[in-house]
Design an enzyme around this catalytic site. Structure first.
Site, PDB file in Angstrom:
ATOM      1  N   HIS A  65      32.714  33.665  26.635  1.00  0.00           N
ATOM      2  CA  HIS A  65      31.755  34.782  26.365  1.00  0.00           C
ATOM      3  C   HIS A  65      32.426  35.799  25.195  1.00  0.00           C
ATOM      4  CE1 HIS A  65      29.694  34.064  30.490  1.00  0.00           C
ATOM      5  NE2 HIS A  65      28.794  33.587  29.335  1.00  0.00           N
ATOM      6  N   GLU A  68      33.804  39.348  25.618  1.00  0.00           N
ATOM      7  CA  GLU A  68      34.941  39.783  26.571  1.00  0.00           C
ATOM      8  C   GLU A  68      36.112  39.579  26.332  1.00  0.00           C
ATOM      9  OE1 GLU A  68      33.379  36.871  29.827  1.00  0.00           O
ATOM     10  OE2 GLU A  68      31.693  37.963  29.835  1.00  0.00           O
ATOM     11  N   ARG A 123      27.095  37.618  23.468  1.00  0.00           N
ATOM     12  CA  ARG A 123      27.516  36.870  24.358  1.00  0.00           C
ATOM     13  C   ARG A 123      27.743  35.464  24.417  1.00  0.00           C
ATOM     14  NH1 ARG A 123      27.408  36.659  30.431  1.00  0.00           N
ATOM     15  NH2 ARG A 123      26.556  35.029  31.331  1.00  0.00           N
ATOM     16  N   HIS A 193      37.280  35.611  32.257  1.00  0.00           N
ATOM     17  CA  HIS A 193      36.014  36.395  31.904  1.00  0.00           C
ATOM     18  C   HIS A 193      36.265  37.744  32.078  1.00  0.00           C
ATOM     19  CE1 HIS A 193      32.773  33.128  31.452  1.00  0.00           C
ATOM     20  NE2 HIS A 193      33.610  32.533  32.146  1.00  0.00           N
ATOM     21  N   GLU A 265      37.178  37.448  36.700  1.00  0.00           N
ATOM     22  CA  GLU A 265      36.422  38.498  35.925  1.00  0.00           C
ATOM     23  C   GLU A 265      37.674  39.691  35.935  1.00  0.00           C
ATOM     24  OE1 GLU A 265      33.595  38.508  34.608  1.00  0.00           O
ATOM     25  OE2 GLU A 265      32.232  37.093  35.755  1.00  0.00           O
TER      26      GLU A 265
HETATM   27  O1  0X9 Z   1      27.829  34.937  34.752  1.00  0.00           O
HETATM   28  C1  0X9 Z   1      28.858  34.296  34.114  1.00  0.00           C
HETATM   29  O2  0X9 Z   1      28.842  33.503  33.493  1.00  0.00           O
HETATM   30  C2  0X9 Z   1      30.362  34.919  34.783  1.00  0.00           C
HETATM   31  N1  0X9 Z   1      30.090  36.291  34.726  1.00  0.00           N
HETATM   32  S1  0X9 Z   1      30.162  37.259  33.237  1.00  0.00           S
HETATM   33  O3  0X9 Z   1      30.003  38.573  33.463  1.00  0.00           O
HETATM   34  N2  0X9 Z   1      31.732  37.163  32.614  1.00  0.00           N
HETATM   35  O4  0X9 Z   1      29.180  36.638  32.432  1.00  0.00           O
HETATM   36  C3  0X9 Z   1      30.499  34.555  36.212  1.00  0.00           C
HETATM   37  C4  0X9 Z   1      30.619  33.086  36.276  1.00  0.00           C
HETATM   38  C5  0X9 Z   1      30.833  32.764  38.006  1.00  0.00           C
HETATM   39  N3  0X9 Z   1      30.701  31.139  37.924  1.00  0.00           N
HETATM   40  C6  0X9 Z   1      29.566  30.495  37.824  1.00  0.00           C
HETATM   41  N4  0X9 Z   1      28.437  31.362  37.672  1.00  0.00           N
HETATM   42  N5  0X9 Z   1      29.760  29.393  37.773  1.00  0.00           N
HETATM   43 ZN    ZN Z   2      31.877  35.806  31.066  1.00  0.00          ZN
END
Ligand code: 0X9
Ligand code: ZN
Ligand code: ZN
Length: 303
Positions: A65, A68, A123, A193, A265
């Site tokens: 992303h 980040e 993003r 992330h 995260e």
């Molecule tokens: O939403 C996401 O892609 C991730 N959080 S973020 O705030 N960095 O965008 C979490 C990803 C967790 N894993 C999956 N959803 N597979």
């Molecule tokens: Zn992310």
């Protein structure tokens, strides 16, 4: 110009990569595994003591992303810590003697570049979508893992657009192809992330638990991330710990057979959010190093 305690542009990161690899060519090499929609190269750095035989590897990526920024900062920190503590830190020395690390410092190179020039809060990728001015696909909704079934959108204007097809994004396809090509050596998949201070593991596309759920729980329950500065981290399967969301890289890697797949995260919990001050790069990276080294050591002992 490059600094480990500052955020670096994609150009500076690419220059840094060439320099650090050249300076440590006994332990490091890098290759180009593809290019982005806008034509930027995608690199993977390999770090490890050369033994003349094929070693098991841990794959880590940063910058899926764009906004980040602490994530690419961590990959740079990790690469430097690895080469500079080899020979003095017993854990790192052991790890690099027996394993390789494969590090992609920035996956979403176009998006990352765009956050430096146009929109700090971008993003997604920067690919064009037919019939709309809305650009980009969420590169963490674009993997072949329950693709677009939950927590993702079919609307190109959404921040969680899953893309027209699985692996539609050149950078996702390039990394997936690379992991498939190295599948037999890769024993762990780590993806960085921010923000929210969590360490997530599969699954996120379903409420089902991973086959080795208890092992993943016990690996993270050690709370290495909190052990240095007391930073509060939360651990668990993605679907219940953050939210259900399909098409993520962690679930895909896990279903490819990589039994240790984690999404980190990093800091913080929202005070600064994606705009984490540069003063927090060092403490964030130092505490995260402990977790990465701990997991890597465990993996190296459970091949
Ligand atoms: O939403 C996401 O892609 C991730 N959080 S973020 O705030 N960095 O965008 C979490 C990803 C967790 N894993 C999956 N959803 N597979
Ligand atoms: Zn992310
Ligand atoms: Zn054990």
């Amino acid at each position: 110009q490059h600094s480990y305690v500052k955020y670096n542009s994609i150009e500076t990161i690419n220059q840094w990569m060439a320099t650090i690899v050249a300076q440590n060519s006994d332990m490091m090499s890098y290759s180009t595994i593809g290019s982005s929609y806008e034509g930027r190269p995608l690199h993977v750095i390999k770090i490890g003591k050369k033994t003349g035989s094929v070693k098991p590897a841990i794959f880590m990526d940063c910058g899926i992303h764009a906004r980040e920024w602490i994530s690419p900062a961590f990959c740079q920190w990790f690469v430097n810590e690895a080469v500079s503590t080899y020979g003095s830190d017993p854990t790192m020395t052991d790890l690099l003697n027996t394993m390789d690390f494969l590090v992609v410092p920035v996956i979403n190179v176009d998006g990352y570049s765009y956050t430096w020039t146009n929109d700090r809060m971008w993003r997604k990728t920067r690919s064009r979508n037919p019939g709309t001015n809305c650009r980009g696909t969420d590169p963490n909704r674009n993997w072949n893992a329950g693709w677009c079934e939950i927590g993702a959108s079919k609307n190109p204007c959404s921040e969680t657009y899953c893309g027209p097809v699985v692996e539609s994004e050149k950078v996702v396809k390039a990394v997936a192809d690379y992991i498939r090509s190295q599948r037999s050596v890769i024993k762990a998949y780590l993806t960085m992330h921010s923000y929210s201070q969590m360490c997530l593991f599969p699954y996120s596309y379903t409420y089902n638990l991973a086959a080795n759920h208890e092992e993943l729980v016990s690996l993270t329950a050690i709370n290495k991330l909190g052990s240095m500065y007391g930073t509060q981290y939360v651990y668990g399967p993605g679907a219940v710990t953050i939210y259900p969301a399909a098409g993520g890289s962690d679930d895909w890697a896990y279903d490819e057979g990589i039994k240790y797949a984690f999404t980190f995260e990093l800091r913080d919990t929202g005070r600064y959010g994606f705009l984490l001050p540069e003063s927090q790069i060092k403490p964030t990276c130092e505490e995260t190093m402990l977790a990465i080294k701990y997991i890597s050591q465990y993996v190296s002992e459970h091949l």
